[in-house]
Design a protein around this motif. Structure first.
Motif, PDB file in Angstrom:
ATOM      1  N   ARG A   1       0.840  -1.206   0.000  1.00  0.00           N
ATOM      2  CA  ARG A   1       0.000   0.000   0.000  1.00  0.00           C
ATOM      3  C   ARG A   1       0.873   1.254   0.000  1.00  0.00           C
ATOM      4  N   ALA A   2       1.944   1.230   0.779  1.00  0.00           N
ATOM      5  CA  ALA A   2       2.856   2.380   0.803  1.00  0.00           C
ATOM      6  C   ALA A   2       3.518   2.569  -0.554  1.00  0.00           C
ATOM      7  N   LEU A   3       3.884   1.467  -1.199  1.00  0.00           N
ATOM      8  CA  LEU A   3       4.474   1.559  -2.536  1.00  0.00           C
ATOM      9  C   LEU A   3       3.481   2.160  -3.519  1.00  0.00           C
ATOM     10  N   ARG A   4       2.234   1.707  -3.465  1.00  0.00           N
ATOM     11  CA  ARG A   4       1.239   2.217  -4.393  1.00  0.00           C
ATOM     12  C   ARG A   4       1.049   3.738  -4.226  1.00  0.00           C
TER      13      ARG A   4
ATOM     14  N   ALA B   1     -11.125  -9.798   2.440  1.00  0.00           N
ATOM     15  CA  ALA B   1     -10.864  -8.649   3.308  1.00  0.00           C
ATOM     16  C   ALA B   1      -9.608  -7.890   2.865  1.00  0.00           C
ATOM     17  N   ARG B   2      -8.572  -8.612   2.507  1.00  0.00           N
ATOM     18  CA  ARG B   2      -7.358  -7.952   2.039  1.00  0.00           C
ATOM     19  C   ARG B   2      -7.589  -7.255   0.704  1.00  0.00           C
ATOM     20  N   GLN B   3      -8.366  -7.898  -0.161  1.00  0.00           N
ATOM     21  CA  GLN B   3      -8.606  -7.250  -1.455  1.00  0.00           C
ATOM     22  C   GLN B   3      -9.472  -6.010  -1.311  1.00  0.00           C
ATOM     23  N   ASP B   4     -10.372  -5.996  -0.339  1.00  0.00           N
ATOM     24  CA  ASP B   4     -11.170  -4.794  -0.108  1.00  0.00           C
ATOM     25  C   ASP B   4     -10.270  -3.574   0.070  1.00  0.00           C
ATOM     26  N   VAL B   5      -9.176  -3.776   0.764  1.00  0.00           N
ATOM     27  CA  VAL B   5      -8.242  -2.675   1.009  1.00  0.00           C
ATOM     28  C   VAL B   5      -7.410  -2.374  -0.232  1.00  0.00           C
ATOM     29  N   LEU B   6      -6.850  -3.420  -0.843  1.00  0.00           N
ATOM     30  CA  LEU B   6      -5.929  -3.212  -1.956  1.00  0.00           C
ATOM     31  C   LEU B   6      -6.637  -2.721  -3.208  1.00  0.00           C
ATOM     32  N   ASN B   7      -7.796  -3.274  -3.541  1.00  0.00           N
ATOM     33  CA  ASN B   7      -8.493  -2.882  -4.757  1.00  0.00           C
ATOM     34  C   ASN B   7      -8.901  -1.415  -4.717  1.00  0.00           C
ATOM     35  N   ALA B   8      -9.319  -0.947  -3.548  1.00  0.00           N
ATOM     36  CA  ALA B   8      -9.719   0.448  -3.417  1.00  0.00           C
ATOM     37  C   ALA B   8      -8.562   1.399  -3.685  1.00  0.00           C
ATOM     38  N   GLU B   9      -7.349   0.932  -3.467  1.00  0.00           N
ATOM     39  CA  GLU B   9      -6.185   1.785  -3.682  1.00  0.00           C
ATOM     40  C   GLU B   9      -5.520   1.540  -5.038  1.00  0.00           C
ATOM     41  N   GLY B  10      -6.117   0.685  -5.863  1.00  0.00           N
ATOM     42  CA  GLY B  10      -5.585   0.485  -7.202  1.00  0.00           C
ATOM     43  C   GLY B  10      -4.508  -0.568  -7.311  1.00  0.00           C
TER      44      GLY B  10
END
Length: 577
Positions: A357-360, A435-444
């Motif tokens: 997430r920080a990298l994105r 649950a993990r994808q909910d976070v990652l997908n929202a951030e692209g």
């Protein structure tokens, strides 16, 4: 209009159909990274640095096998070679490679070097050396030189090309001749000329042929047959194994022959202390040494290779498999490329959810997508008889570029390269749940997931853009495809008279092209008017534009977006309701 000067009937050919706009290709990928062998981007002519590869065999013939690299002796996984393998296995069919390496510029520096063997030292004009054609540790192989003596017939003597070497007589009484335009000239006695080849038949003539084989450090073999010692021979060894042929035909070996080295000297040097073998053969082996992969490439070298690869017109997707240092160079390349390219980015191996997430958050571009996590495959060298195969973790970009190409061919560039099976995957570095994808997908961040009964799939199609207009990968790639196709398909209009007829022609051709796109389902709308518009008239151009030689055409399209979320509303109702 032709100039008619004499009475008569004249037939002229004309075209009644407009020049159609054809869609450009979107299935060609460019990979950038280090390899075991092959041309280094920037080390030669730009057109020679990026050969088109259409199979894994093409890649391995030029860039070597997926053996480990050694950067100053430290082993490193050959991610580029593994990415090429997975690219073709996932459906890709057209690939360019830009090899990156820090090439040695002077003796003693720590750059990559080509393996060699010096057969005769001295000044350049009298020297003879064998070199690997390209830098790299894989060049530390063995060169085998074989001379074959074949009994010659009258027909063979007559058809032998100039520069052929002929040996007559038995042990102790042999004489050697070279064929010239005047006949057969003695090698040791130039005054001994035989004009009638028939006179040689009684002297047990044998034609000498030279074969050279090179086995590199990875065990790959390349051979050249029926070479000649003399410069007049059409397959003179010094020409067949020259540097320009090595880059044109991707030969892995060079033979550097000094200007003063004649045929007899070349034969003596190549065969050295060769031992006579069976059936009239003589063989000698020369080990090559000194080849090195040098240090690991830097971000600047990746950027330089990408700039050079900007000349490739047909490339649609780019990646630097497993190269963390190349991420910013890739983003800068696709953002500034006039060729409208899309980058597939790899996160560093081993990142957890917080780190990716920080990298994105450090990236913002509509021309790139980030995929997570890394993909596990069955190690190619594993023997099925040894039990469960070992696995190897690889960056996702090689897989995804192949899936992009496969989706473009099967469905079209407007279809999201998602909900597609990763055919060669046996697992992922990290299990991604909902649950993990909910976070990652929202951030692209596009996730790679395993689903019970459905296998390993790509489960995301978002770019790294902060602009909602360019949120989806297929929208960005489809608009790039439309722009490139229109640009290439309207080149005929340059320098045409800038008037209403030209504008009408442009409207018709662009409109026909977009109509075909709408009919295939690539644009929104139930009618063409809802899908696109094309304007090119006085409303889009001022007199200043006309005076400056500009044609301004306004094109609007409604790209179709992927159905990322399926919502079904279910409720209870009575029959009366």
């Amino acid at each position: 209009m032709p100039d008619f000067t004499a009475p008569g009937a004249y037939v002229e050919e004309t075209a009644f159909r407009a020049r159609p706009i054809e869609g450009v290709g979107t299935t060609t990928a460019l990979f950038v990274g280090p390899a075991r062998s092959g041309p280094v981007a920037g080390a030669g002519e730009a057109s020679d640095d990026f050969p088109l590869l259409t199979s894994l065999a093409d890649f391995e013939r030029i860039y070597g096998r997926p053996a480990a690299l050694r950067f100053h002796g430290a082993k490193a996984i050959n991610y580029l070679a593994h990415a090429a393998r997975t690219y073709f296995q996932e459906g890709g069919s057209r690939l360019h490679v830009a090899r990156v390496a820090t090439v040695s510029q002077a003796p003693g520096d720590d750059g990559a070097t080509a393996a060699s063997a010096v057969l005769a030292a001295g000044d350049a004009a009298g020297a003879l050396a064998i070199h690997a054609a390209f830098p790299g540790e894989a060049g530390n192989g063995t060169v085998t030189v074989t001379e074959t003596a074949t009994p010659a017939t009258a027909a063979m003597l007559a058809s032998a090309p100039a520069g052929s070497w002929l040996r007559t007589g038995g042990d102790g009484t042999s004489a050697d001749f070279l064929k010239t335009g005047d006949g057969w000239v003695g090698c040791t006695d130039p005054d001994a000329v035989v004009h009638d080849a028939g006179a040689l038949l009684s002297r047990q003539p044998r034609l000498l042929a030279l074969d050279i084989a090179f086995v590199d450090a990875d065990g790959s073999e390349t051979a050249w047959h029926a070479l000649g010692y003399d410069r007049r021979h059409p397959r003179w060894a010094g020409e067949v194994l020259s540097s320009h042929n090595a880059r044109r035909l991707w030969h892995p070996l060079l033979l550097q022959v000094g200007e003063r080295v004649d045929a007899a000297s070349l034969r003596s040097m190549l065969l050295g202390n060769a031992a006579a073998g069976a059936q009239g053969t003589t063989r000698c082996q020369w080990p090559l040494s000194g080849g090195s992969d040098g240090p690991a490439p830097t971000a600047g070298e990746y950027g330089h290779a990408l700039r050079l690869a900007g000349t490739l017109q047909e490339v649609s997707t780019v990646a630097a498999p497993g190269a963390d240092v190349a991420m910013q160079a890739l983003v800068a390349h696709v953002d500034g490329s006039r060729n409208r390219r899309f980058a597939v980015l790899d996160p560093p191996q081993g990142l957890d959810i917080a780190q990716v997430r920080a990298l994105r958050r450090s990236l913002d571009t509509a021309h790139a997508a980030l995929y997570y996590p890394w993909v596990a495959i069955a190690r190619p060298s594993a023997d099925p008889g040894d039990g469960p195969p070992e696995t190897l973790l690889l960056p996702p970009s090689g897989f995804l570029c192949g899936i992009y190409a496969r989706t473009d061919v099967e469905r079209g560039v407007h279809k999201a390269p998602a909900n597609e099976v990763v055919r060669t995957a046996v697992g992922f570095e990290r299990a991604i749940n909902r649950a993990r994808q909910d976070v990652l997908n929202a951030e692209g961040v596009n996730c790679l997931r395993w689903f019970e009964g459905r296998g390993h799939r790509v489960w995301g199609a978002r770019t790294l853009s902060s602009d909602p207009q360019w949120k989806y990968v297929p929208v960005r790639r489809h608009l790039d495809y439309l722009q490139s196709s229109i640009e290439r398909g309207t080149q005929w209009a340059v320098f045409e008279p800038n008037d209403e007829r030209l504008w009408a022609g442009l409207r018709q051709r662009i409109g026909d092209f977009l109509l075909a796109e709408w009919r295939t389902g690539a644009l929104q709308g139930t009618t063409p008017e809802q899908a696109f518009f094309v304007r090119c008239d006085r409303s889009t151009m001022s007199q200043a534009d006309l005076d400056a030689g500009r044609v301004v055409c306004l094109v609007g399209v409604a790209p179709i977006k992927p159905a990322e979320f399926l919502v079904f509303r279910v409720g209870q109702a009575t029959a009366a309701a």
